[in-house]
Design a protein around this motif. Structure first.
Motif, PDB file in Angstrom:
ATOM      1  N   LYS A 221     -12.627  27.328   1.301  1.00  0.00           N
ATOM      2  CA  LYS A 221     -12.284  26.295   2.126  1.00  0.00           C
ATOM      3  C   LYS A 221     -11.729  24.972   1.243  1.00  0.00           C
ATOM      4  CE  LYS A 221     -13.965  28.141   6.132  1.00  0.00           C
ATOM      5  NZ  LYS A 221     -13.048  28.355   7.285  1.00  0.00           N
ATOM      6  N   ARG A 222     -10.358  24.786   1.934  1.00  0.00           N
ATOM      7  CA  ARG A 222      -9.940  23.615   1.306  1.00  0.00           C
ATOM      8  C   ARG A 222      -9.572  22.481   2.357  1.00  0.00           C
ATOM      9  NH1 ARG A 222      -4.521  24.657  -0.227  1.00  0.00           N
ATOM     10  NH2 ARG A 222      -4.772  26.126   1.284  1.00  0.00           N
ATOM     11  N   ILE A 223      -9.939  21.145   2.142  1.00  0.00           N
ATOM     12  CA  ILE A 223      -9.799  20.145   3.201  1.00  0.00           C
ATOM     13  C   ILE A 223      -9.197  19.031   2.565  1.00  0.00           C
ATOM     14  CG2 ILE A 223     -11.148  18.379   4.440  1.00  0.00           C
ATOM     15  CD1 ILE A 223     -13.549  20.666   4.688  1.00  0.00           C
ATOM     16  N   TRP A 224      -8.232  18.480   3.381  1.00  0.00           N
ATOM     17  CA  TRP A 224      -7.356  17.255   2.891  1.00  0.00           C
ATOM     18  C   TRP A 224      -7.811  16.182   3.850  1.00  0.00           C
ATOM     19  CZ3 TRP A 224      -3.589  17.041  -1.285  1.00  0.00           C
ATOM     20  CH2 TRP A 224      -3.104  15.668  -1.550  1.00  0.00           C
ATOM     21  N   VAL A 225      -8.405  15.162   3.202  1.00  0.00           N
ATOM     22  CA  VAL A 225      -8.644  13.991   3.783  1.00  0.00           C
ATOM     23  C   VAL A 225      -7.836  12.759   3.412  1.00  0.00           C
ATOM     24  CG1 VAL A 225     -10.355  12.186   4.722  1.00  0.00           C
ATOM     25  CG2 VAL A 225     -10.918  14.542   4.456  1.00  0.00           C
ATOM     26  N   SER A 226      -6.969  12.138   4.172  1.00  0.00           N
ATOM     27  CA  SER A 226      -5.850  11.146   4.087  1.00  0.00           C
ATOM     28  C   SER A 226      -6.414   9.710   4.364  1.00  0.00           C
ATOM     29  CB  SER A 226      -4.624  11.221   4.319  1.00  0.00           C
ATOM     30  OG  SER A 226      -3.787  10.134   4.002  1.00  0.00           O
ATOM     31  N   LEU A 227      -7.123   8.785   3.344  1.00  0.00           N
ATOM     32  CA  LEU A 227      -7.816   7.665   4.035  1.00  0.00           C
ATOM     33  C   LEU A 227      -6.541   6.571   3.879  1.00  0.00           C
ATOM     34  CD1 LEU A 227      -9.893   9.628   2.626  1.00  0.00           C
ATOM     35  CD2 LEU A 227     -11.236   7.390   2.407  1.00  0.00           C
ATOM     36  N   SER A 228      -7.131   5.377   4.569  1.00  0.00           N
ATOM     37  CA  SER A 228      -6.573   4.335   4.672  1.00  0.00           C
ATOM     38  C   SER A 228      -7.378   2.883   4.582  1.00  0.00           C
ATOM     39  CB  SER A 228      -5.739   3.765   5.734  1.00  0.00           C
ATOM     40  OG  SER A 228      -6.618   3.949   7.000  1.00  0.00           O
TER      41      SER A 228
ATOM     42  N   VAL B  72     -10.222  16.967  -0.907  1.00  0.00           N
ATOM     43  CA  VAL B  72      -9.481  15.970  -1.517  1.00  0.00           C
ATOM     44  C   VAL B  72      -9.464  14.772  -0.568  1.00  0.00           C
ATOM     45  CG1 VAL B  72      -7.110  14.961  -1.946  1.00  0.00           C
ATOM     46  CG2 VAL B  72      -7.724  17.390  -2.484  1.00  0.00           C
ATOM     47  N   PHE B  73      -9.780  13.633  -1.212  1.00  0.00           N
ATOM     48  CA  PHE B  73      -9.768  12.551  -0.536  1.00  0.00           C
ATOM     49  C   PHE B  73      -8.812  11.772  -1.364  1.00  0.00           C
ATOM     50  CE2 PHE B  73     -14.566  13.639  -0.123  1.00  0.00           C
ATOM     51  CZ  PHE B  73     -14.691  13.514   1.220  1.00  0.00           C
ATOM     52  N   ASP B  74      -7.941  11.418  -0.395  1.00  0.00           N
ATOM     53  CA  ASP B  74      -6.553  10.779  -0.798  1.00  0.00           C
ATOM     54  C   ASP B  74      -6.338   9.376  -0.352  1.00  0.00           C
ATOM     55  OD1 ASP B  74      -3.157  11.783  -1.130  1.00  0.00           O
ATOM     56  OD2 ASP B  74      -4.153  10.907  -2.401  1.00  0.00           O
ATOM     57  N   ASP B  75      -6.124   8.454  -1.664  1.00  0.00           N
ATOM     58  CA  ASP B  75      -5.690   6.964  -1.492  1.00  0.00           C
ATOM     59  C   ASP B  75      -7.037   6.456  -0.783  1.00  0.00           C
ATOM     60  OD1 ASP B  75      -3.518   5.142   0.689  1.00  0.00           O
ATOM     61  OD2 ASP B  75      -4.003   4.900  -1.621  1.00  0.00           O
ATOM     62  N   VAL B  76      -8.262   6.475  -1.730  1.00  0.00           N
ATOM     63  CA  VAL B  76      -9.191   5.821  -1.571  1.00  0.00           C
ATOM     64  C   VAL B  76      -9.401   4.405  -2.202  1.00  0.00           C
ATOM     65  CG1 VAL B  76     -11.861   5.982  -1.979  1.00  0.00           C
ATOM     66  CG2 VAL B  76     -10.535   8.058  -1.812  1.00  0.00           C
ATOM     67  N   TRP B  77      -9.564   3.583  -1.241  1.00  0.00           N
ATOM     68  CA  TRP B  77      -9.680   1.902  -1.596  1.00  0.00           C
ATOM     69  C   TRP B  77     -11.118   1.495  -1.902  1.00  0.00           C
ATOM     70  CZ3 TRP B  77      -5.335  -0.773  -2.308  1.00  0.00           C
ATOM     71  CH2 TRP B  77      -4.203  -0.321  -2.295  1.00  0.00           C
TER      72      TRP B  77
ATOM     73  N   LYS C  94       0.973  -1.041  -0.014  1.00  0.00           N
ATOM     74  CA  LYS C  94       0.053  -0.129   0.013  1.00  0.00           C
ATOM     75  C   LYS C  94       0.801   1.225   0.022  1.00  0.00           C
ATOM     76  CE  LYS C  94      -2.031  -1.287   3.729  1.00  0.00           C
ATOM     77  NZ  LYS C  94      -1.496  -2.415   3.825  1.00  0.00           N
ATOM     78  N   ARG C  95       0.291   2.057  -0.499  1.00  0.00           N
ATOM     79  CA  ARG C  95       1.019   3.513  -0.593  1.00  0.00           C
ATOM     80  C   ARG C  95       0.452   4.533   0.418  1.00  0.00           C
ATOM     81  NH1 ARG C  95       0.450   8.441  -3.434  1.00  0.00           N
ATOM     82  NH2 ARG C  95      -1.697   7.645  -3.996  1.00  0.00           N
ATOM     83  N   TRP C  96       1.563   5.381   1.037  1.00  0.00           N
ATOM     84  CA  TRP C  96       1.179   6.330   1.960  1.00  0.00           C
ATOM     85  C   TRP C  96       0.836   7.819   1.361  1.00  0.00           C
ATOM     86  CZ3 TRP C  96       4.546  10.435   3.417  1.00  0.00           C
ATOM     87  CH2 TRP C  96       3.751  11.442   4.250  1.00  0.00           C
ATOM     88  N   THR C  97       0.181   8.452   1.543  1.00  0.00           N
ATOM     89  CA  THR C  97      -0.163   9.835   0.807  1.00  0.00           C
ATOM     90  C   THR C  97      -0.009  10.696   2.061  1.00  0.00           C
ATOM     91  OG1 THR C  97      -2.651   9.725   1.372  1.00  0.00           O
ATOM     92  CG2 THR C  97      -1.633   8.549  -0.833  1.00  0.00           C
ATOM     93  N   SER C  98       0.174  12.114   1.534  1.00  0.00           N
ATOM     94  CA  SER C  98       0.204  13.195   2.509  1.00  0.00           C
ATOM     95  C   SER C  98       0.032  14.509   1.874  1.00  0.00           C
ATOM     96  CB  SER C  98       1.579  13.249   3.088  1.00  0.00           C
ATOM     97  OG  SER C  98       1.724  14.416   3.823  1.00  0.00           O
TER      98      SER C  98
END
Length: 846
Positions: free
Chosen positions: A210-217, A261-266, A145-149
């Motif tokens: 408004k800017r929102i960053w959500v890093s998912l796992s 941003v929804f980052d790394d969505v599985w 799996k890849r980590w995102t930030s």
């Protein structure tokens, strides 16, 4: 791979036997034999390391050796503790039943260990004589799996201009209520990097309120998503339940243009429909959603049109080489100076398959190598041996595997520790460093303390692109917190499983067995598998959720722990008496962290039994009132942290803690408190590097104590906090202190004098590199601050905060601090000509 960890363990045990052999009088011959056997075994480990595929004979023997070394270290630790008691004057009767039993059992164990080592030597000797030096390629395994930030470094980006331009063009127009964009591709391809560029683009920042960053796992839940969103919207999430969160998000975004941003969505199942339904959608307000994923169907499930799915391409040869040079060389000039490396370097880069993560990783590896063609050719050759085809998706893992293989032995076990942290964890560097020290992965060397070296090790892992920085200090880059990319984490899990560093199943989930050596405790762990036969050495609480622990829990029968960290849990639902009684029985314990445990009101006297304890962290225990007098028996302590605790005093006799290197939360008391430690006692703590002092209205400084700090020749960091103190006499005494000669960092908080103390001048603090002054009544920095006879400061970093009355000229600061290169200023309204905003936080960099 298992022999790498074994090599570390064997080397550490041999060094311990050399260092402490004189203390084991009863068992000197057995330990001497053990050292001799292990010295011979090292040659077989070198041969084993060269084998690419291990036959079962070698695997089994190495596994047995690893367990044997752990057992031997346990015996050595127990013998050293016995020796400590004798040194302290405890007259143990050699003929008492208890002592005779200990000597009999220990001698029997040592004899057994030596016999087992001899047997292993014969097996390996016979094996290597039979097969010679064969070399068969290992399967590198599958990609992880890849980590995102959301954090990124613009200077290390190559290409992507067209990618970002296209996607920005999709989300800027206001012709849609909600733009949806998907960035889809394999791990390591640059999906997150593209999104980071978009997220921080000036046009995008101006366009969206408004800017929102959500890093998912893979194991995220809906509540975590909503809490992340609310926190980034500046909302208080304490006490909110699931039903309250979504309306609060909708209210915060109402009548706003927002980008999420929804980052790394599985997967979109189970969360997206509810989140989407709660997002405001108004005519005249055009917002945007960007998701990154490895699975195209996930993007379409979220409602992204096929035409709005962007698939990043791999880097071409020119871009790959440009990216490699940015990482492997410090500057363009350095790259030009080593033009002879270009041919072999391009061969290496070609094998990375155009994947940015692989290129950055191999570049980070080569950056730490000697700039010689021979070394680079060797790396290139080894890479060719292990690299897999790009189509199989494992070339990134191959380069990461190589990065691990090329690590110095001292760093390998440190890297494996990251495997125990949950996916996407933000890891506090200090906790990590203390763990390494507590388990003996890092030891002091020369003038460098173990903690200092631990931070050096972390910095080296970061420089090799195996660990990512999340937070760091501006002036010198000191790391506060870090993360690990998912692919690198997958690699550490793979190796940790192979080397029995800790237990993982095939899905990468941590398990628990009687053979487990390390455990990150979560709510999913079943503690029933623990019993008194457990070999657990490290336990980290990794959940903030309530956990059930009581005297009937198998955990409380374990006696083998070296590291115990409860800092991620407030421990509100357990019996503190049971917990503390168990902790007091852990004689091998070296690191105990109870930070923020609000239920802790008093440490028991029995804590003095922990003679092996080196690091004791109690900071933030807001109900801890006192320390027992037995604390002074912990003579191995190097770190005692009681900062932000309402402790009224430290018991007298702290001078016995002669190995103390860090003391945080030391409270100056008055003469009326006869049983408390006074400032004068600190003058004989010759190893002290870090001292944080708290001052209150009851504090007193006697005349003979004014020179105490001057005698602390090793002190590098000094913090003086006078919050809540209004006593004028104290500030007069502080003005007359004599500072330590080699101080590098100074923090002065809540100082109520009109001018800075006289000793805060460039002559007295001639080695000072960082100065922080916060929350005070200063009217002026004072004449001494400017120095005399043209003397200037060597300070490189400066922090001035909440000094509303301070009159000063920025030009003067620059004149007397010519080396200054990083300055933070906040709420210093009388600081004239400072070029940055001072109402909130202005940061100036040279």
């Amino acid at each position: 791979m298992a022999e790498a960890m074994i090599e570390v363990l064997v080397e550490q045990l041999i060094e311990a036997l050399k260092k402490h052999g004189e203390y084991m009088l009863e068992f000197r011959s057995q330990f001497s034999d053990m050292k001799a056997h292990l010295d011979l075994m090292k040659s077989f480990l070198v041969d084993a390391y060269k084998l690419k595929r291990k036959e079962e004979t070698v695997k089994t023997t190495l596994s047995m050796l690893r367990e044997l070394v752990y057992d031997a270290e346990d015996i050595l630790t127990d013998c050293l503790l016995r020796a400590e008691y004798r040194k302290e004057g405890f007259h143990l009767n050699n003929f008492s039943p208890r002592e005779l039993i200990f000597q009999y059992r220990t001698g029997k164990k040592l004899k057994n260990i030596n016999e087992r080592i001899e047997k292993m030597q014969k097996i390996l000797k016979s094996y290597f004589k039979t097969i010679g030096q064969q070399s068969v390629h290992d399967d590198c395994g599958s990609i992880g799996k890849r980590w995102t930030s959301p954090v990124y470094d613009e200077s290390t980006i190559v290409g992507l201009t067209e990618d970002t331009k296209k996607i920005i063009g999709w989300i800027l127009p206001e012709n849609r209520i909600l733009h949806r964009v998907g960035i889809v591709g394999m791990g390591g391809l640059g999906k997150t990097t593209i999104t980071q560029k978009i997220f921080n683009n000036r046009q995008v920042v101006d366009r969206f309120d408004k800017r929102i960053w959500v890093s998912l796992s893979q194991n995220f839940n809906e509540e975590e998503i909503m809490r992340t969103m609310l926190k980034q919207l500046g909302e208080d999430v304490n006490g909110l339940d699931m039903a309250q969160m979504l309306p609060k998000i909708k209210q915060a975004l109402e009548n706003r243009n927002y980008l999420i941003v929804f980052d790394d969505v599985w997967s979109a199942e189970g969360w997206w429909d509810r989140i989407r339904a709660g997002l405001p959608k108004r005519e005249g307000k055009s917002s945007g959603i960007i998701i990154t994923t490895r699975i195209e169907n996930v993007a379409t499930e979220i409602g992204v049109e096929k035409a709005r799915i962007h698939q990043p391409r791999i880097l071409n040869e020119e871009e790959s080489w440009a990216l490699f040079c940015k990482i492997a060389f410090a500057s363009d000039e350095e790259a030009q100076q080593h033009s002879e490396l270009e041919e072999v370097g391009k061969d290496i880069v070609k094998k990375c398959g155009g994947l940015p993560l692989a290129i950055k990783t191999i570049g980070g590896l080569l950056k730490s190598k000697t700039q010689s063609t021979e070394v680079w050719r060797r790396i290139c050759t080894n890479f060719h041996d292990v690299v897999a085809t790009r189509e199989s998706g494992s070339s990134v893992m191959a380069s990461l595997q190589l990065s691990y293989d090329e690590l110095p032995i001292r760093l390998k076990q440190c890297l494996l520790c990251f495997s125990m942290y949950p996916e996407d964890s933000e890891i506090w560097a200090e906790q990590l460093a203390r763990w390494w020290v507590g388990e003996g992965f890092v030891e002091g060397k020369g003038s460098r303390t173990a903690m200092e070296l631990a931070f050096d090790y972390l910095s080296e892992l970061i420089s090799r692109c195996l660990v990512e920085v999340v937070q760091q200090r501006g002036y010198d880059g000191r790391v506060y917190s870090c993360k690990m990319h998912d692919l690198v984490r997958d690699l550490t899990i793979k190796i940790a499983r192979e080397e029995a560093f800790c237990n993982f199943d095939e899905q990468g989930r941590q398990g628990l067995s009687a053979q487990s050596r390390r455990l990150s405790f979560t709510c999913e762990i079943d503690v029933k598998a623990l019993n008194r036969k457990s070999k657990l050495r490290t336990m980290l609480i990794m959940t903030s959720s309530p956990i059930q622990l009581n005297r009937n829990t198998g955990l409380f029968t374990i006696k083998s722990l070296r590291v115990l960290d409860f800092s991620q849990n407030r421990m509100e639902n357990i019996s503190m008496d049971d917990l503390l009684n168990w902790i007091s029985s852990l004689e091998r314990l070296a690191y105990l962290n109870l930070r923020g445990v609000s239920a802790l009101k008093e440490l028991p006297y029995s804590i003095g039994r922990l003679r092996n304890l080196q690091l004791l962290v109690l900071s933030g225990c807001n109900n801890l009132q006192k320390l027992p007098s037995s604390i002074i028996a912990l003579q191995k302590l190097t770190v005692l942290d009681i900062g932000y605790c309402p402790i009224q005093q430290i018991p007298q006799g702290i001078v016995r803690l002669s190995n103390l290197q860090e003391l945080s939360g030391f409270k100056l008391v008055g003469s009326a408190n006869k049983d408390a430690c006074r400032l004068r006692e600190l003058q004989n703590l010759f190893q002290l590097r870090i001292l944080r002092i708290n001052i209150c209205d009851e504090s007193e400084i006697e005349e003979e104590e004014l020179t105490v700090l001057l005698r602390l020749k090793q002190l590098k960091v000094l913090s003086i906090n006078a919050e809540g103190c209004e006593k004028e006499d104290i500030f007069q005494k502080l003005d007359r202190l004599s500072p330590p000669p080699h101080l590098e960092e100074l923090y002065l908080r809540h100082y109520h004098g009109t001018f800075l103390p006289q000793w805060m001048n460039p002559e007295s603090l001639c080695h000072l590199q960082y100065l922080c002054i916060e929350n005070g009544d200063l009217n002026s920095l004072g004449p001494s601050f400017e120095g005399t006879n043209g003397t200037t400061w060597k300070v490189e970093g400066l922090c001035l905060k909440f000094l509303a009355r301070l009159h000063a000229e920025w030009e003067m600061v620059q004149r007397v601090m010519p080396r200054i290169r990083y300055v933070e200023v906040s709420h210093c309204y009388m600081l004239k000509s400072f070029p940055c905003n001072i109402d909130k936080l202005g940061v100036w960099r040279k």
